[in-house]
Design an enzyme around this catalytic site. Structure first.
Site, PDB file in Angstrom:
ATOM      1  N   ASP A 154      -4.227   0.090 -10.672  1.00  0.00           N
ATOM      2  CA  ASP A 154      -4.036   1.528 -10.911  1.00  0.00           C
ATOM      3  C   ASP A 154      -5.243   2.180 -11.583  1.00  0.00           C
ATOM      4  O   ASP A 154      -5.113   3.188 -12.270  1.00  0.00           O
ATOM      5  CB  ASP A 154      -2.778   1.785 -11.772  1.00  0.00           C
ATOM      6  CG  ASP A 154      -1.549   1.080 -11.233  1.00  0.00           C
ATOM      7  OD1 ASP A 154      -1.237   1.286 -10.049  1.00  0.00           O
ATOM      8  OD2 ASP A 154      -0.922   0.318 -11.992  1.00  0.00           O
ATOM      9  N   GLY A 201      -7.823   3.631 -10.145  1.00  0.00           N
ATOM     10  CA  GLY A 201      -8.382   4.775  -9.434  1.00  0.00           C
ATOM     11  C   GLY A 201      -9.366   4.383  -8.356  1.00  0.00           C
ATOM     12  O   GLY A 201     -10.268   5.158  -8.008  1.00  0.00           O
ATOM     13  N   LYS A 202      -9.176   3.197  -7.808  1.00  0.00           N
ATOM     14  CA  LYS A 202     -10.115   2.674  -6.795  1.00  0.00           C
ATOM     15  C   LYS A 202     -10.146   3.545  -5.540  1.00  0.00           C
ATOM     16  O   LYS A 202     -11.207   3.770  -4.955  1.00  0.00           O
ATOM     17  CB  LYS A 202      -9.718   1.237  -6.423  1.00  0.00           C
ATOM     18  CG  LYS A 202      -9.793   0.253  -7.586  1.00  0.00           C
ATOM     19  CD  LYS A 202      -9.319  -1.136  -7.199  1.00  0.00           C
ATOM     20  CE  LYS A 202      -7.827  -1.213  -6.954  1.00  0.00           C
ATOM     21  NZ  LYS A 202      -7.007  -0.925  -8.147  1.00  0.00           N
ATOM     22  N   LYS A 228      -9.746   6.725  -5.092  1.00  0.00           N
ATOM     23  CA  LYS A 228     -10.571   7.929  -5.239  1.00  0.00           C
ATOM     24  C   LYS A 228     -12.046   7.595  -5.091  1.00  0.00           C
ATOM     25  O   LYS A 228     -12.793   8.292  -4.388  1.00  0.00           O
ATOM     26  CB  LYS A 228     -10.320   8.581  -6.605  1.00  0.00           C
ATOM     27  CG  LYS A 228     -11.320   9.695  -6.871  1.00  0.00           C
ATOM     28  CD  LYS A 228     -11.239  10.300  -8.252  1.00  0.00           C
ATOM     29  CE  LYS A 228     -12.463  11.204  -8.460  1.00  0.00           C
ATOM     30  NZ  LYS A 228     -12.389  12.020  -9.678  1.00  0.00           N
ATOM     31  N   ALA A 235      -0.060  -2.164  -2.984  1.00  0.00           N
ATOM     32  CA  ALA A 235      -1.138  -1.296  -3.467  1.00  0.00           C
ATOM     33  C   ALA A 235      -0.758   0.161  -3.236  1.00  0.00           C
ATOM     34  O   ALA A 235      -0.066   0.484  -2.278  1.00  0.00           O
ATOM     35  CB  ALA A 235      -2.438  -1.611  -2.725  1.00  0.00           C
ATOM     36  N   GLY A 236      -1.240   1.021  -4.112  1.00  0.00           N
ATOM     37  CA  GLY A 236      -1.073   2.458  -3.924  1.00  0.00           C
ATOM     38  C   GLY A 236      -2.349   3.161  -4.297  1.00  0.00           C
ATOM     39  O   GLY A 236      -2.647   3.323  -5.478  1.00  0.00           O
ATOM     40  N   HIS A 237      -3.165   3.499  -3.310  1.00  0.00           N
ATOM     41  CA  HIS A 237      -4.443   4.143  -3.576  1.00  0.00           C
ATOM     42  C   HIS A 237      -4.302   5.646  -3.341  1.00  0.00           C
ATOM     43  O   HIS A 237      -4.031   6.086  -2.226  1.00  0.00           O
ATOM     44  CB  HIS A 237      -5.530   3.537  -2.685  1.00  0.00           C
ATOM     45  CG  HIS A 237      -5.874   2.127  -3.074  1.00  0.00           C
ATOM     46  ND1 HIS A 237      -6.863   1.390  -2.461  1.00  0.00           N
ATOM     47  CD2 HIS A 237      -5.355   1.329  -4.036  1.00  0.00           C
ATOM     48  CE1 HIS A 237      -6.932   0.195  -3.035  1.00  0.00           C
ATOM     49  NE2 HIS A 237      -6.019   0.141  -3.984  1.00  0.00           N
ATOM     50  N   THR A 250       6.953  -5.895  -6.944  1.00  0.00           N
ATOM     51  CA  THR A 250       7.182  -4.608  -6.288  1.00  0.00           C
ATOM     52  C   THR A 250       8.239  -4.713  -5.193  1.00  0.00           C
ATOM     53  O   THR A 250       8.609  -3.710  -4.585  1.00  0.00           O
ATOM     54  CB  THR A 250       5.886  -4.069  -5.655  1.00  0.00           C
ATOM     55  OG1 THR A 250       5.391  -5.035  -4.730  1.00  0.00           O
ATOM     56  CG2 THR A 250       4.833  -3.784  -6.721  1.00  0.00           C
ATOM     57  N   GLN A 268      -5.002  -3.819  -6.269  1.00  0.00           N
ATOM     58  CA  GLN A 268      -4.542  -4.317  -7.571  1.00  0.00           C
ATOM     59  C   GLN A 268      -5.730  -4.399  -8.548  1.00  0.00           C
ATOM     60  O   GLN A 268      -6.663  -3.628  -8.435  1.00  0.00           O
ATOM     61  CB  GLN A 268      -3.809  -5.663  -7.433  1.00  0.00           C
ATOM     62  CG  GLN A 268      -2.465  -5.572  -6.740  1.00  0.00           C
ATOM     63  CD  GLN A 268      -2.549  -5.633  -5.231  1.00  0.00           C
ATOM     64  OE1 GLN A 268      -3.276  -6.434  -4.655  1.00  0.00           O
ATOM     65  NE2 GLN A 268      -1.808  -4.775  -4.574  1.00  0.00           N
ATOM     66  N   GLY A 287       6.588   4.178  -8.210  1.00  0.00           N
ATOM     67  CA  GLY A 287       7.056   5.259  -9.065  1.00  0.00           C
ATOM     68  C   GLY A 287       7.411   4.797 -10.467  1.00  0.00           C
ATOM     69  O   GLY A 287       7.842   5.594 -11.304  1.00  0.00           O
ATOM     70  N   ARG A 288       7.221   3.505 -10.741  1.00  0.00           N
ATOM     71  CA  ARG A 288       7.567   2.986 -12.070  1.00  0.00           C
ATOM     72  C   ARG A 288       6.609   3.530 -13.133  1.00  0.00           C
ATOM     73  O   ARG A 288       5.405   3.656 -12.882  1.00  0.00           O
ATOM     74  CB  ARG A 288       7.498   1.451 -12.078  1.00  0.00           C
ATOM     75  CG  ARG A 288       8.555   0.780 -11.238  1.00  0.00           C
ATOM     76  CD  ARG A 288       8.478  -0.732 -11.346  1.00  0.00           C
ATOM     77  NE  ARG A 288       7.219  -1.266 -10.824  1.00  0.00           N
ATOM     78  CZ  ARG A 288       6.930  -2.562 -10.785  1.00  0.00           C
ATOM     79  NH1 ARG A 288       7.788  -3.452 -11.248  1.00  0.00           N
ATOM     80  NH2 ARG A 288       5.778  -2.982 -10.288  1.00  0.00           N
ATOM     81  N   SER A 338     -15.200   9.749 -13.979  1.00  0.00           N
ATOM     82  CA  SER A 338     -14.238  10.626 -13.316  1.00  0.00           C
ATOM     83  C   SER A 338     -13.576  11.522 -14.352  1.00  0.00           C
ATOM     84  O   SER A 338     -13.154  11.044 -15.409  1.00  0.00           O
ATOM     85  CB  SER A 338     -13.181   9.795 -12.589  1.00  0.00           C
ATOM     86  OG  SER A 338     -12.184  10.619 -12.034  1.00  0.00           O
TER      87      SER A 338
END
Length: 428
Positions: free
Chosen positions: A13, A15-16, A18, A39-41, A129, A224, A302-303, A412
């Site tokens: 998390d 910010g990879k 971006k 993953a959530g980018h 997850t 990750q 969303g955790r 950033s």
């Protein structure tokens, strides 16, 4: 041409996504090398927010090829959902997206196995997850898995059925209450497989080799974070792949002597999702403020993310393991308004002061030792030049650079693509 790497240096998390998006204009190929839809980018530009899970973060650039490497595990249903959203935005993904035949496929029963395994652990759960990542990698190492290339074989459905049947018998072994309708899950799965088969499958290691020979530039995108690496992370509260630089070699078929720059991404503070030790975690108003201002919720689950001060011991460890050559600091804007900042610069470990990352960082063994800094009050989000950064932030950055002995080349100051300050010219 060498392959550059971009990695997370904390518990994910960072910010990879971006930064990959920002750097894509410098590269011909963006290649994901490990992980899956856990993953959530998140990318923000033109007033819109975009979340990718498996597809590389260069997909919104027309001139870049986006490659899903052999080290990635793919859930066809989630993948189709990503493609549907790209289609809504008129992104021509069939032109720019290629998939390694050696990438493994997440079956519906992998997700069910994940849920059954986690439920059986009770309070000892690791914070999965529940995307089926672990069971898929287990089948990979157990030599049972189904790969993308198998979809081109005439008997792939027979292979699927044999593995799914095996999984169902394993689910019953856990003896937990898991309700599911496999027929319904399989309907969506096979529909998504048909979409997946419409894309271009490649022998990715040969593809990358030929791209290098022809002078194309390549950026390997990690998912990750380093502290979630299966070998070097805070085991067992880790992911199932190698999230460190070595994972790019095995996840793409790139030899170690072909690795160029290693870009390390970290937050100006620290967060963690799920279970596991976290020495600098805050349980006070400072932690609450970080979470609120930083919108610290998982892009995939969303955790809420746990928040704490920057852990320099863990960060130095990640830099060493990865061979980081350039650092990029994210979310400095979130710390605006704090009168005092803290950085963990040593651990009290079993009664002894140490400055390295030990085998066990559980709270009964580790107590953080902090160095304090003056905070800054200025709003960074409208700043566009390094010369505009407040003195207190520059002192914070200078301290980190001195301790880590690595330059911080990007800061950033907000989620948008444009809210990115280059402190010095990137060299690669």
């Amino acid at each position: 041409m060498a392959v550059d790497l971009l990695l997370g240096l904390q518990w994910g998390d960072e910010g990879k996504g971006k930064i990959v998006d920002v750097l894509t204009s410098n590269y011909n190929i963006i290649a994901r090398f490990q992980g899956g839809p856990n993953a959530g980018h998140t990318l923000v530009f033109n007033g819109r927010k975009h979340v990718l899970h498996t597809i590389p973060s260069g997909i919104f650039h027309d001139d870049a090829t986006n490659l899903v490497g052999n080290g990635v595990v793919i859930d066809p249903v989630i993948f189709k959902g990503e493609l549907d959203k790209l289609e809504e935005q008129s992104v021509d993904y069939k032109k720019s997206l290629v998939i390694s035949r050696k990438a493994h496929i997440i079956l519906p029963t992998h997700r069910l196995l994940d849920a059954a395994s986690e439920a059986s652990k009770g309070k000892a759960k690791i914070g999965s997850t529940l995307k089926g990542i672990g069971p898929t990698y287990m089948d990979k190492t157990g030599r049972n898995g189904i790969r993308v290339g198998d979809l081109e074989l005439s008997d792939w459905k027979e292979r699927y059925r044999a593995l799914a049947n095996k999984h169902e018998s394993m689910i019953s072994f856990y003896d937990v209450d898991i309700e599911y309708d496999l027929t319904e899950l399989e309907t969506a799965f096979f529909k998504a497989i048909d979409v997946l088969k419409s894309l271009k499958f490649i022998d990715s290691e040969e593809y990358i080799y030929q791209a290098q020979k022809s002078g194309q530039t390549i950026l390997a995108e990690g998912a990750q974070g380093s502290l979630l690496d299966i070998d070097f992370g805070t085991y067992p509260f880790v992911t199932s792949s190698n999230t460190t630089a070595a994972g790019a070699c095995t996840g793409l078929g790139v030899s170690p002597n072909q690795i160029g720059d290693v870009f390390g991404i970290f937050k100006a503070y620290t967060t963690r999702v799920g279970s596991g030790p976290f020495p600098t975690e805050l349980f006070d108003k400072d932690g609450e403020t970080m979470a609120r201002v930083g919108n610290e919720f998982g892009a995939t689950t969303g955790r809420p993310r746990r928040c704490g001060w920057l852990d320099l011991i863990a960060l130095k460890y990640a830099c060493q393991v990865n061979g980081v050559t350039q650092l990029m600091m994210m979310k400095g804007d979130v710390l605006s308004g704090f009168k005092t900042l803290k950085v963990c610069t040593a651990y009290k470990y079993k009664g002894e002061v140490i400055k390295h990352f030990p085998y066990n960082i559980e709270p009964e063994n580790v107590e953080p030792i902090y160095t304090e800094f003056n905070g800054w009050q200025e709003d960074l989000t409208a700043m566009s030049e390094a010369s505009q950064l407040p003195q207190a932030l520059n002192e914070y950055i200078a301290f980190l650079e001195k301790e880590l002995e690595i330059p911080i080349t990007i800061v950033s100051v907000g989620p948008d693509r444009k809210q990115t300050i280059f402190r010095e010219q990137l060299v690669h």
